[in-house]
Scaffold this active site. Structure first.
Site, PDB file in Angstrom:
ATOM      1  N   LEU B 244       0.820  -1.205   0.000  1.00 12.55           N
ATOM      2  CA  LEU B 244       0.000   0.000   0.000  1.00 12.55           C
ATOM      3  C   LEU B 244       0.861   1.265   0.000  1.00 12.55           C
ATOM      4  O   LEU B 244       1.687   1.472   0.878  1.00 12.55           O
ATOM      5  CB  LEU B 244      -0.908  -0.014   1.242  1.00 12.55           C
ATOM      6  N   ASP B 245       0.643   2.137  -1.003  1.00  8.39           N
ATOM      7  CA  ASP B 245       1.374   3.401  -1.114  1.00  8.39           C
ATOM      8  C   ASP B 245       2.881   3.192  -1.161  1.00  8.39           C
ATOM      9  O   ASP B 245       3.635   4.134  -0.897  1.00  8.39           O
ATOM     10  CB  ASP B 245       1.019   4.354   0.038  1.00  8.39           C
ATOM     11  N   GLY B 246       3.331   1.978  -1.496  1.00  2.00           N
ATOM     12  CA  GLY B 246       4.757   1.719  -1.486  1.00  2.00           C
ATOM     13  C   GLY B 246       5.340   1.489  -2.875  1.00  2.00           C
ATOM     14  O   GLY B 246       6.507   1.135  -2.995  1.00  2.00           O
TER      15      GLY B 246
END
Lengths: 301, 301, 301, 301
Positions: B244-246
């Site tokens: 996530l968001d990485g």
């Protein structure tokens, strides 16, 4: 090293400012604060030349003001003015307040380890007359920058620090600072100061560190930033509190980078931002432009 | 709604570009890659009009190149050229490569929830001819923007999502997308896509989110940013991966704020940065300017 | 003054770079240029580690490329390579080209008058190892900075200039430069160099000056900028040509200002931008990142 | 087109602000101004929630202040308060002053020609609730944007202008504006307004134009900027005075460009900056954040 601002020029600047004072006030907001303060100053013969005011959250919030005023014969009249102000105005409004003479420059103790970029920028801006402070001394846990610092006629104190000797080292640091300095600037000082030390200088220890979006935790942030391909790197200057890197932010800035920047290049760019951001934060501090409330700053710049 | 770029104008732009192709290559670095590629293109009658090359870490690193070339009768000659290239050049150098016709525009499926600022910016730039893509459809878990989207003659699919119906909703989303779109843009879509969905569009799902220095974890980042008194807020556009968001960062930008900005003001400024950053990232994607290696992007803009 | 980069470190950096060369080419665009160049380098055993290419206006336009390559035993093999390249490739394509050994650093003659901010930034970056050049000498029409410059072990030449003595002064300047320097940096040098002087160093004299939107003509631009209430001030670094301040722009940057900045503050901010912009321009020049065509630069950074 | 801010929400915002007023004062500086103003407001039951003050040149300079205050029953009490203020305070200090109710929104007449980017940004920000104004009408010398504008339920007046009919056209413009609008926004309106027209709206006509460092005179500034290879392009929003593009600057901003940007790309980037800068300037105007003195603005933002 030749000085851009000669002593004669400095004296002239000082004379221009010798009747200039800066007043900082924070208190719970209520009607009539500005009226009370400005009437007080007017009645005491002060001329307000600049003021900035800010109210955080009108309903039940906090009131902040910075006032620059001129008062003839300031040096002699300041103390009775302060006594009066506390009695007549400050108590009524539960004010947290201070008045600073522009002519009494802040005196900095700059802490540094092995990287010199932040120290050099402060020295450069001070030498150019752009940093309105005195540099009382440089303290380092390494001997490396003695020659550089002493070439500016600034005392250099080498106080080694190890895990074992840290309490003793901090005692020595406090001793050499004594009443020679009122503000501590951590110009890439790579030791963590103890809460005991920090308590001595509330909102008067300024630190600089790199910043990224997103933040990277762990020991090698630039390597992580490179791995993730960040497009922007930055730096944050803040007051030091007990919470590591968690104190009130004074200033931040960033610069664009690209995939072409390798880890070394990111570090070099990071150094350039750090020195600019730290110098700006220190300037605002020594010009009494910063009020702190809870964990944030109000900067009137 | 009147269109800045008429269909006639669009057709003209397309004709200018109908022989223009963009080639993206990444492979382990070794001597002779550029020579092999450019000789191949030269011998096949292609004229290189722009190229960007980057080598990450010369010793044992990765080689990246983006080449724009013109080739007469491109449409007809592209497929045999691709077959040849794989045999003659790509295999030898273990290349990861692709060729894109500029005239075959990327087709976007834009996902949106209730906030419309990112969607509007994409529609605006598309309408102005600044976003070189087709917008195949808008998919939303809410009905709110149907009228807006349909006023642009773009299909709108309302597919509600709850915790229970998520797998079913994703099946519907994949169904309506079908072969109508090749790129997913999450324009403030507030649902997390499953790994199964993301796998369908490797490095072709673009997301936008706010960014701060330092990062704030938890549900109310703007409130935290306000409490801490940040001086800069930003936004990050990235490809979506399972983390996530990485995923790989495509673009970031920031704007200065001050203590005068309350939480609402920070959110408003945040929205403005988000729409600018997302639009830039989508532009670069549809112009084939982005290569992904491991978890970072090489952007040739 | 202690050096951040010791001589031992410098030597190490040099060894790493001793086989690294940078090639700059500009020529009329036509098919096959990249193929010819990269084949030539490949056949001569060179390994291209980075390249940037740009074509200005594909139809009948200009082609520009910067290539970094490694070649074993570069020092010995460079001259025959250059002879070959001219015969085999350059003539055919009417190339304007040059090859630079990374290990042969550019040698700067820095010209300065009374303001020291640009000079200090160059010295600082050079000392920090961030400016990959040698500073051969500083030349000034004033004696003021001798002590500063000599503290860096750099020769200082005081050559006074008056309206009457200018031709004679320029002769002296050219004499002290001799073959000691290849690039002239005007770091706030307040004399106008004659066309005769400039001709000696085509695209090798770099100047810095303040810039505003809009531009203000006349003697006191900062006073005019203050009167007009500009919100942004900037600086421009450019190569010097016969047309005063009209040569190819290398780099520009700006900073926000407000009505709170008086003329002195605008000047201080202007100085900060000037030193940053000049240092960036000089860095790109010494790293052979700049090609000039007609009156504009192509900067591969 | 669906509205982000519903009428119900707008009404709520208005109620919150219905007792909020903004006061702007400029006058020659002298001791006691702030005291007099704040005492007056305090005695009339007003609560100052924010104030910004600035003194230009302490010795014999000008004093500027912006005060936001809340006053119960503002609508009814404003007029007598204004009468009192003029008598009790303003005359004594020779003040140029005004008080604005936050709930009485500024009403804009937006002038536009054929380019729609600035108009669209204003419509978008207005629709999103980010522009605290009413858009009373759009006036254009072309018919092109009628459908777009009317889709927002905003009246569109097509008033053609030729060299011959200009005086007549301006009469018609003034007629349709009547008392429906108080502020004119030139959103890329390509006709020059006559002094007679401008006089009707002193410091209430806002214009936007591109800006470069250096400035380029003549008809094709982007082509010139490309030829010169500028690295930064910008935009300036200003109040219109009789001197073409010479009025007080409200806001400026810039964006980096490179040699890769051709003339079309520079124009596209220029459009993006223009719409952002104009929208910011209009926001500050409608929130009464701008004071004008001589030919410069004091912006309290």
């Amino acid at each position: 090293m030749n000085r851009v601002v000669t002593n004669a020029q400095r004296k002239k600047l000082t004379q221009q400012n010798e009747n200039r004072a800066r007043m900082l006030i924070s208190c719970p907001d209520q009607p009539g604060i500005v009226a009370a303060v400005s009437r007080f100053l007017h009645e005491h013969g002060a001329n307000i030349v600049q003021s900035d005011q800010y109210t955080m959250d009108p309903a039940g919030g906090m009131f902040f003001i910075r006032i620059e005023f001129d008062l003839n014969d300031l040096e002699r009249r300041l103390e009775p003015l302060e006594v009066d102000f506390q009695e007549v105005v400050a108590e009524k409004f539960q004010m947290n307040w201070s008045i600073h003479c522009a002519s009494r420059k802040k005196r900095l103790a700059i802490f540094v380890s092995k990287e010199d970029h932040c120290l050099l920028e402060l020295l450069w801006q001070w030498q150019a007359g752009d940093l309105d402070a005195e540099i009382a001394m440089v303290i380092s846990n390494h001997p490396d920058m003695r020659e550089l610092v002493e070439s500016f006629d600034i005392p250099y104190h080498h106080i080694p620090v190890t895990a074992d000797t840290k309490p003793e080292a901090e005692r020595k640091q406090l001793e050499v600072i004594g009443d020679q300095a009122d503000t501590i600037v951590l110009a890439r000082y790579m030791q963590i100061l103890s809460p005991v030390f920090i308590e001595q200088y509330p909102n008067r220890v300024i630190n600089i560190h790199h910043s990224f979006l997103p933040a990277f935790v762990g020991g090698k942030p630039y390597a992580q930033a490179y791995e993730r391909g960040v497009k922007i790197i930055g730096a944050t200057a803040h007051y030091v509190t007990e919470e590591l890197d968690g104190g009130p932010i004074i200033e931040q800035d960033v610069q664009r980078v690209s995939h072409r920047d390798d880890v070394e290049s990111l570090k070099r760019i990071g150094r350039h931002i750090e020195r600019i951001v730290l110098a700006r934060a220190v300037s605002w501090h020594v010009e009494d432009r910063i009020l702190v409330h809870q964990n944030k700053t109000v900067v009137f710049n």
